[in-house]
Design an enzyme around this catalytic site. Structure first.
Site, PDB file in Angstrom:
ATOM      1  N   ASN A 141       0.828  -1.221   0.000  1.00  0.00           N
ATOM      2  CA  ASN A 141       0.000   0.000   0.000  1.00  0.00           C
ATOM      3  C   ASN A 141       0.859   1.266   0.000  1.00  0.00           C
ATOM      4  OD1 ASN A 141       0.955   0.127   2.599  1.00  0.00           O
ATOM      5  ND2 ASN A 141      -1.058   0.055   3.602  1.00  0.00           N
ATOM      6  N   LYS A 169       3.338  -9.701  16.500  1.00  0.00           N
ATOM      7  CA  LYS A 169       4.134 -10.837  15.981  1.00  0.00           C
ATOM      8  C   LYS A 169       3.793 -12.104  16.762  1.00  0.00           C
ATOM      9  CE  LYS A 169       6.336  -8.512  12.833  1.00  0.00           C
ATOM     10  NZ  LYS A 169       5.894  -8.624  11.444  1.00  0.00           N
ATOM     11  N   ASN A 191      15.036   5.419  14.166  1.00  0.00           N
ATOM     12  CA  ASN A 191      15.041   4.821  15.508  1.00  0.00           C
ATOM     13  C   ASN A 191      16.162   3.801  15.625  1.00  0.00           C
ATOM     14  OD1 ASN A 191      12.571   6.017  16.433  1.00  0.00           O
ATOM     15  ND2 ASN A 191      11.529   4.668  14.971  1.00  0.00           N
ATOM     16  N   TYR A 217      13.468 -12.813  12.537  1.00  0.00           N
ATOM     17  CA  TYR A 217      14.649 -12.036  12.149  1.00  0.00           C
ATOM     18  C   TYR A 217      15.255 -11.409  13.384  1.00  0.00           C
ATOM     19  CZ  TYR A 217      11.736 -11.553   7.850  1.00  0.00           C
ATOM     20  OH  TYR A 217      10.913 -11.742   6.778  1.00  0.00           O
ATOM     21  N   SER A 219       9.855 -12.011  14.338  1.00  0.00           N
ATOM     22  CA  SER A 219      10.934 -11.192  14.886  1.00  0.00           C
ATOM     23  C   SER A 219      11.467 -11.819  16.163  1.00  0.00           C
ATOM     24  CB  SER A 219      10.357  -9.809  15.200  1.00  0.00           C
ATOM     25  OG  SER A 219      11.235  -9.069  16.013  1.00  0.00           O
ATOM     26  N   TYR A 235       3.674  -3.604  18.896  1.00  0.00           N
ATOM     27  CA  TYR A 235       4.255  -4.168  17.671  1.00  0.00           C
ATOM     28  C   TYR A 235       4.659  -5.624  17.894  1.00  0.00           C
ATOM     29  CZ  TYR A 235       7.898  -5.626  14.472  1.00  0.00           C
ATOM     30  OH  TYR A 235       8.644  -6.367  13.612  1.00  0.00           O
TER      31      TYR A 235
END
Ligand code: NAD
Ligand code: WQD
Length: 336
Positions: free
Chosen positions: A32, A153, A198, A177, A124, A149
């Protein structure tokens, strides 16, 4: 074989599309463009000689997303699309939960409806929570994350586990990851954060080109050899290759599989500064600041399972990543 890559114009997705094309796959991108640019599609063509099919669509918009499944015969999906900024997720939790969860549920419904049985998911290391030991193994418990966040996950991993239990034909790979850094060696693809970065590497590269004044090192009193935080930094090109290896694995019908994608080696913040200076010849001034809320001292992976079962391991070094990230930043001082 045609692979649908959601989030395929983003940092890791674009690099993975390059690797897919290099390995003879066709890639169909859905993005998107909330955190990337369409120009990435042309850059992928410049690198590979092949222009991937691109749909600008939101995976949360079921009808728009379904158009892609109607038009393209998909064999497997790599699902990168998602919002990923830890700090922002604390301030906008509902946006994070709705974007990351609804997009994934839409994808799984469409995969079922259109008979697509293979999905690779961008998870993650954050799902391990605060590490009780390092290195981290895939068998270590998944903890409740410290921010929305990370929680998305954890939740999506759970959704995929349940979906695999309910549907014996479904194969899902959860790829955890560690810290992806670096860029394509051409300088055409790389990390393009909005505003002040960040993450450590894009912050350093912006200091290197003079966009930012100096690096702020968050804490030098951790129980690590030089007192600064240790992470497992993996070159994004290695990470992309891990996805190609995982696609091959899914075609053997394994059901649910989980892999750490890292290097197995920890690097401290000050070691990273030194490595950057060595790789580029550019001095990085820094100040020592207080620790950043939510940071842990040390976090790195054991990646033996990925090597054993996928035949994949990271080949590039932190020096390679510093060189490539700096090259990208110099060529794209204001992003792509
Ligand atoms: P990125 O922001 O560069 O790429 C994500 C892409 O998804 C962007 O191009 C964005 O426009 C798109 N997107 C977001 N929501 C969408 C939606 N609803 N519909 C369609 N497109 C959408 O991020 P990245 O660093 O390439 O990360 C890719 C994935 O890997 C993410 O899921 C991220 O959470 C995960 N991950 C990243 C890191 C990291 O440090 N970069 C670490 C672990 C996991
Ligand atoms: C690395 C080290 C900082 C910036 C984050 C997410 C994680 C994953 C990857 C998605 C730490 C230090 C940083 C700076 C610094 N993303 N640092 N000065 O926090 O390990 O991981 O990105 O899943 O979920 O939390 O990465 O690059 O922000 O920090 O000293 O300006 O660099 O304290 O020790 P992190 P990072």
């Amino acid at each position: 074989m045609r692979i649908l890559v959601t989030g395929g114009t983003g940092f890791i997705g674009s690099e993975t599309v390059v690797e897919l094309i290099k390995n003879g796959y066709e890639a169909v991108i859905v993005d998107n463009l909330s955190n990337s640019k369409e120009a990435v599609v042309d850059r992928i063509e410049t690198i590979t000689g092949v222009k991937p099919v691109f749909y600008q669509a939101d995976c949360c918009d079921y009808a728009a997303f379904e158009e892609v499944f109607k038009k393209e015969k998909i064999d497997a999906v790599i699902h990168f699309a998602g919002l990923k900024a830890v700090g922002e997720s604390v301030h906008k939790p509902v946006e994070y939960y709705s974007n990351n969860l609804i997009s994934t549920c839409n994808l799984l419904k469409l995969m079922k409806k259109y008979g697509v049985h293979n999905i690779v998911f961008s998870s993650s290391a954050t799902v391990y929570g605060v590490p009780k030991h390092v290195p981290l193994y895939e068998t270590d418990p998944v903890e409740s994350a410290t921010n929305p966040y990370g929680e998305t996950k954890v939740m999506i991993e759970r959704i995929l586990e349940d979906a695999c239990k309910a549907d014996k034909e479904l194969n899902a790979a959860l790829l955890r990851y560690f810290n992806p850094i670096g860029a394509h060696p051409s300088g055409l693809l790389g990390e393009d954060p909005n505003g002040i970065p960040n993450n450590l590497m894009p912050y350093i590269t912006q200091v290197a080109i003079g966009k930012l004044d100096h690096l702020r090192v968050y804490g030098d009193t951790y129980p690590t050899p030089d007192g600064t935080g240790i992470r497992d930094y993996i070159h994004v090109v290695d990470l992309a290759k891990g996805h190609v290896a995982t696609i091959k694995k899914l075609l053997s019908n394994p059901g649910l599989v989980v892999y750490n994608l890292g290097t197995g080696k920890g690097t401290s913040v000050l070691e990273m500064v030194k490595a950057f200076e060595e790789a580029t010849g550019v001095h990085i001034p820094y100040t020592i600041e207080g620790i950043r809320a939510g940071d842990v001292a040390e976090n790195y992976a054991n990646c033996d399972k990925a090597y054993k079962e996928l035949g994949w391991k990271a080949e590039l070094t932190v020096l390679d990543a510093c060189r490539d990230a700096y090259n990208f930043q110099k060529k794209n001082p204001n992003g792509i």
